[in-house]
Design an enzyme around this catalytic site. Sequence first.
Site: not given
Length: 445
Positions: A415, A419
Site C-alpha cells: 500500500h 492504491d
Amino acid sequence: MLLIAVAARPVLQFKLSDIGEGIMEVTVKEWYVKEGDKVSQFDSICEVQSDKASVTITSRYDGIIRKLYYDVDSIALVGKPLIDIETEAGQVEGPQEDVVETPAMSQEEHTHQEIKGHKTQATPAVRRLATENNIKLSEVVGTGKDGRILKEDILNFIASQTGAILPPAPFQEIRPPPPAAVAPSTPAAKPKEKMSPPSIPTPVIPKPVFTGKDHTEPIKGFQKAMVKTMAAALKIPHFGYKDEVDLSLLIRLRSELKGLAESRGVKLSYMPFFIKAASLALLHFPILNSSLDENCTNITYKAAHNIGLAMDTSQGLLVPNVKNVQMLSVFEIAVELNRLQTLGAAGQLGTTDLTGGTFTLSNIGSIGGTYAKPVILPPEVAIGALGKIQALPRFNHKGEVVKAHIMNVSWSADHRIIDGATMCRFSNLWRSYLENPASMVLDLK
C-alpha cells in the site's frame, strides 16, 4: 635383494568453495560416496542445500576418498574441508578449494553411466530410482537435453510396464476384540442368575506412560530463507482485495485443449491460463510488476514478467518462477510448469528457478479453502492467492439461475505505492481474461 621405493600418494583436503550470493554455510543432504571409494573427475561427491537451492558437489580429481568431514544433515562451512582425497602425484597443481559445483537438477549437470558401449546420462537421484525398481537405464528413452534420462522418464517406464501406479498402503483400521463366548446356562441355573444380553466388552488397555521429550533443532535450509523473507514482509503495509471469478468458459476451453497437450507430453492445468492472464494484465498495470528500494525513494519497473508459483513441497514452501511470461504462449508456460513441479517434488529446484521473481500467484485452492490473506514476497509488491473451484448457483444475463464454476481470488499489494483502485482495476482485467478466455487471443504475443 632388489628394493623398490614407492612414492607416497598425496592426500588433498577438498574444501567447499564459495557457492555465491553471500552463502557461508550449507546443509549436507546426501553423500554419494563413502571412505575408500574410488572416484573420477566429475563424479558426484555429495548434495548440499543452502537457503537458496540444492547443489551437487562433483570431484575435480581421480582418486580415493580417505575422509568425510560431515555427517548427513550437518552444517558445512564455505572454505572448510569437505573431504580428503588421495590422488596421483601429477594432479596436485591448482588451488585445492576449487570444488566443481552445479545445481542439483540443472539442465547442464549430468553424470554418465557406461552401458553397452555408450554413455547414458542421468543424475544420481534418477539412477537410484532406476536401481530401486530394477530398471536398466539402457532400456529407458531419455526426453531431457541430449537424451538425458529424467525422473519422469523412469516413472513413465514403470507405468508402461505395470499399467498402473501402485496405490498407497491400505489404512489399517483398529477394531475392538470380538465379544467373549458366553457359556450356555445349565438347567440348574436360577432365573436371577441369567446373564444380560451379550455386549461388546471394553478392551482392557494399560494406561500409557508418556515418555516423549521436547527436542530443539536449528532452523536451516529453505525454512531459514522463509524466516528472513517473512520478517522482511512484516515491514510492508498490506492492502487486501478479494473477488470471485466465473471459470465456466475456461473449464470448457481447457477440456478441449487437454487432450492435445497430453499428446505432446504435457499436462495442462488451469495455472498456465491464470499466469498468462496475469502477464497480460501487468502490461496495463506495470507498477504491480515493480520493486521498491529499502529507503522507499525509488521504484524499479521490471521489464520481465517472472511470475512465481508458490509450491508446497516436502522441504517447505518454495516459490520458483516462470521466466519472461510476457514472451511465452499458454502451452510454453505449461511445459515450464511441468518442469518446475517435477523438480519441486524431487526437492531439487536450482537457484535460477528460485530467484528473480517479480509477481507471485499462490494456488492454495489445490489443497482447499476459498479465501486467504497472502503475504507479499519482498522485493515484490503484489501477490494473489487462488481458492478452490466450486460449482455454485449464479444468475445469468437473463436472470435465470444456472450452474457456474466459481473461484475466489485474494490479492495483497504494497500500500506504500499501490492504491486500492489500481489493484481493483488490475483484478477486473485479469478476471475478464479468464471469464472470456477468447479475449486473450487479441492480446497474445
